[in-house]
Design a protein around this motif. Sequence first.
Motif, PDB file in Angstrom:
ATOM      1  N   SER A  74       0.851  -1.188   0.000  1.00 43.42           N
ATOM      2  CA  SER A  74       0.000   0.000   0.000  1.00 43.42           C
ATOM      3  C   SER A  74       0.885   1.235   0.000  1.00 43.42           C
ATOM      4  CB  SER A  74      -0.916  -0.006   1.219  1.00 43.42           C
ATOM      5  OG  SER A  74      -0.132   0.018   2.388  1.00 43.42           O
ATOM      6  N   SER A  75       0.367   2.321  -0.527  1.00 43.21           N
ATOM      7  CA  SER A  75       1.154   3.541  -0.561  1.00 43.21           C
ATOM      8  C   SER A  75       1.281   4.088   0.855  1.00 43.21           C
ATOM      9  CB  SER A  75       0.502   4.574  -1.475  1.00 43.21           C
ATOM     10  OG  SER A  75      -0.772   4.907  -0.973  1.00 43.21           O
ATOM     11  N   VAL A  76       2.432   4.666   1.138  1.00 44.28           N
ATOM     12  CA  VAL A  76       2.715   5.200   2.461  1.00 44.28           C
ATOM     13  C   VAL A  76       2.848   6.708   2.338  1.00 44.28           C
ATOM     14  CG1 VAL A  76       4.374   5.226   4.357  1.00 44.28           C
ATOM     15  CG2 VAL A  76       3.905   3.102   3.143  1.00 44.28           C
ATOM     16  N   ALA A  77       2.108   7.437   3.130  1.00 47.60           N
ATOM     17  CA  ALA A  77       2.186   8.892   3.117  1.00 47.60           C
ATOM     18  C   ALA A  77       3.392   9.326   3.938  1.00 47.60           C
ATOM     19  CB  ALA A  77       0.918   9.501   3.702  1.00 47.60           C
ATOM     20  N   VAL A  78       4.200  10.202   3.372  1.00 51.10           N
ATOM     21  CA  VAL A  78       5.361  10.731   4.071  1.00 51.10           C
ATOM     22  C   VAL A  78       4.933  12.028   4.745  1.00 51.10           C
ATOM     23  CG1 VAL A  78       7.701  11.614   3.819  1.00 51.10           C
ATOM     24  CG2 VAL A  78       6.925   9.697   2.417  1.00 51.10           C
ATOM     25  N   VAL A  79       5.107  12.079   6.049  1.00 52.05           N
ATOM     26  CA  VAL A  79       4.712  13.251   6.821  1.00 52.05           C
ATOM     27  C   VAL A  79       5.979  13.964   7.288  1.00 52.05           C
ATOM     28  CG1 VAL A  79       3.490  14.076   8.865  1.00 52.05           C
ATOM     29  CG2 VAL A  79       2.624  12.110   7.587  1.00 52.05           C
ATOM     30  N   ALA A  80       6.075  15.240   6.953  1.00 54.85           N
ATOM     31  CA  ALA A  80       7.241  16.018   7.376  1.00 54.85           C
ATOM     32  C   ALA A  80       7.177  16.240   8.884  1.00 54.85           C
ATOM     33  CB  ALA A  80       7.259  17.358   6.660  1.00 54.85           C
ATOM     34  N   ALA A  81       8.343  16.285   9.487  1.00 52.32           N
ATOM     35  CA  ALA A  81       8.412  16.531  10.925  1.00 52.32           C
ATOM     36  C   ALA A  81       7.990  17.960  11.224  1.00 52.32           C
ATOM     37  CB  ALA A  81       9.839  16.295  11.414  1.00 52.32           C
ATOM     38  N   ALA A  82       7.515  18.191  12.418  1.00 54.19           N
ATOM     39  CA  ALA A  82       7.136  19.536  12.845  1.00 54.19           C
ATOM     40  C   ALA A  82       8.378  20.420  12.880  1.00 54.19           C
ATOM     41  CB  ALA A  82       6.493  19.476  14.226  1.00 54.19           C
ATOM     42  N   PRO A  83       8.195  21.723  12.707  1.00 56.17           N
ATOM     43  CA  PRO A  83       9.362  22.609  12.771  1.00 56.17           C
ATOM     44  C   PRO A  83       9.998  22.613  14.157  1.00 56.17           C
ATOM     45  CG  PRO A  83       7.326  23.866  12.482  1.00 56.17           C
ATOM     46  CD  PRO A  83       6.962  22.424  12.441  1.00 56.17           C
ATOM     47  N   VAL A  84      11.296  22.823  14.170  1.00 56.10           N
ATOM     48  CA  VAL A  84      12.048  22.954  15.419  1.00 56.10           C
ATOM     49  C   VAL A  84      12.574  24.384  15.465  1.00 56.10           C
ATOM     50  CG1 VAL A  84      14.046  22.173  16.744  1.00 56.10           C
ATOM     51  CG2 VAL A  84      12.701  20.528  15.404  1.00 56.10           C
TER      52      VAL A  84
END
Length: 137
Positions: A39-49
């Motif tokens: 299945s396709s996996v959504a890439v989620v960017a990390a929250a800003p630091v």
Amino acid sequence: MRSNQSVARRSAVLAVGLAALLAMPVGSAAAVAAQPAPSSVAVVAAAPVVASPGTQENYQYDGVRLQMSATGGTAPYAWSAANLPVGLTINPSTGLISGLLRGSGTRTVTVTARDAAGATGSTAFVWRVIRDACPRC
């Protein structure tokens, strides 16, 4: 009688198919092709630091320019600050804290960056404003 032949024919076809499947070597292309597609996996960017500028110390009536910075998340960032010393503001587009310090005292300032995806990151630091004994000397 016709139904007995039909059952016998289906059993024979099933047996031939099962034998072909069991005879297939492990790792063959056919066996790999028979596996379900991932299945396709959504890439989620990390929250800003948000980088901490460390403890700030200024005299009352000093002009201030403090550029905040962040990494990660999805640019652009929307900046906000809580509990800034009197006379200072933060530019919501650039993260630049600037102004002329009017009051004195010690405050804990919290600066937050919200990225384009809605994720937030923040940092807190102490800002000490010292009353100048002789502001007009």
